[in-house]
Design an enzyme around this catalytic site. Structure first.
Site: not given
Ligand SMILES: NC(=O)c1ccc[n+]([C@@H]2O[C@H](COP(=O)([O-])OP(=O)(O)OC[C@H]3O[C@@H](n4cnc5c(N)ncnc54)[C@H](O)[C@@H]3O)[C@@H](O)[C@H]2O)c1
Length: 249
Positions: A21, A40, A62, A136, A149, A153, A180-181
């Site tokens: 995302i 990141d 981080d 979320s 989780y 959230k 869910t994405v």
């Molecule tokens: N994919 C889903 O279904 C979904 C649904 C609802 C919410 N979300 C939320 O959307 C956000 C992004 O999710 P996504 O699906 O793109 O996940 P993803 O795993 O594809 O991307 C997450 C990114 O965060 C980075 N990251 C993790 N820990 C870190 C840290 N300590 N410091 C800096 N960067 C860090 C990772 O390296 C990764 O590049 C998250 O907050 C997730 O909870 C995702």
């Protein structure tokens, strides 16, 4: 009309922008004219995303480290918007959740957003900027075997509302609550917890959302663009679900 959705001349910092995302949001904001700061923990991936965008820079950081967040912001003189997207998941009921995992989730999903937002606020106040948290549906309704989780959230939902009340005229703070994405986050979950039954569980994830499919990262990114654009100037403290109808039930 389209000018309302342009971000020309704006600087956007996006955490978790190396994947899913966050990466889609980086592309969408860049297409809308913004200079994107790709932040990141995965430095090489952040570099790759930044290289694919004009006027973009990568920062390995981080977000759970106060020191790293401070030194990141020491090099940023101006900022118009922050998207707190970095996040991690965990499967388990309360009985299946260890304290170390619970705290790890809070460190990334909650402490990380806290540290980045706190560091950004002095810059955002100067320009009536915008904070967008990626929460979320798990912050709005209970989801089975997502105890930690959901807790993180839920905190993001509450932090969004509190900040909107604290700074109603100085900045805007909103939250997107995706269902869910289809991202590496979900692929990782399928691989880790259901490697022998991926297709069956993927079908369950599709069915969980009344629309019958997962969302795409680009669909979340378009909503993020609207919320951070001048078109959404009256939007503050909103938690916007985008979930194929999941939370309508
Ligand atoms: N994919 C889903 O279904 C979904 C649904 C609802 C919410 N979300 C939320 O959307 C956000 C992004 O999710 P996504 O699906 O793109 O996940 P993803 O795993 O594809 O991307 C997450 C990114 O965060 C980075 N990251 C993790 N820990 C870190 C840290 N300590 N410091 C800096 N960067 C860090 C990772 O390296 C990764 O590049 C998250 O907050 C997730 O909870 C995702």
């Amino acid at each position: 009309m389209a000018d309302f959705f342009r971000l020309d001349g704006k600087i956007a910092l996006i955490t978790g922008a190396a994947s899913g995302i966050g990466e889609a949001t980086a592309h969408t904001f860049s297409e809308a004219g913004a200079e994107v700061l790709v932040v990141d923990i995965d430095g090489p991936k952040a570099e790759a995303v930044a290289r694919s965008l004009p006027m973009s820079q990568a920062f390995r950081c981080d977000i759970t480290s106060e020191k790293e967040v401070e030194s990141l912001f020491a090099g940023i003189p101006r900022l118009d918007m922050v998207v707190n997207c970095a996040g991690i998941g965990l499967v388990g009921s309360i009985e299946e959740t260890g304290l170390a995992d619970f705290q790890r989730l809070f460190r990334v999903n909650v402490d990380g957003s806290f540290l980045v937002t706190r560091a950004a606020i002095p810059l955002l106040k100067k320009v009536r900027g915008s904070v967008l948290n990626i929460g979320s549906v798990a912050g709005l309704v209970g989801v089975k075997r997502r105890f930690a989780y959901c807790a993180t959230k839920g905190a993001i939902t509450a932090m969004t509302r509190q900040l909107a009340v604290e700074y109603p005229k100085e900045l805007r703070v909103n939250c997107i609550a995706p269902g869910t994405v289809d991202s590496p986050f979900v692929e990782g979950y399928l691989e880790k917890y259901h490697s022998h039954e991926k297709e069956r569980v993927r079908a369950e994830l599709n069915e969980r959302q009344p629309l019958g499919r997962l969302g795409q990262p680009e669909e979340i990114a378009k909503l993020a663009l609207y919320i951070c654009s001048p078109a959404a100037d009256f939007m503050n403290g909103s938690i916007v679900a985008i979930d194929g109808g999941w939370t309508a039930a």
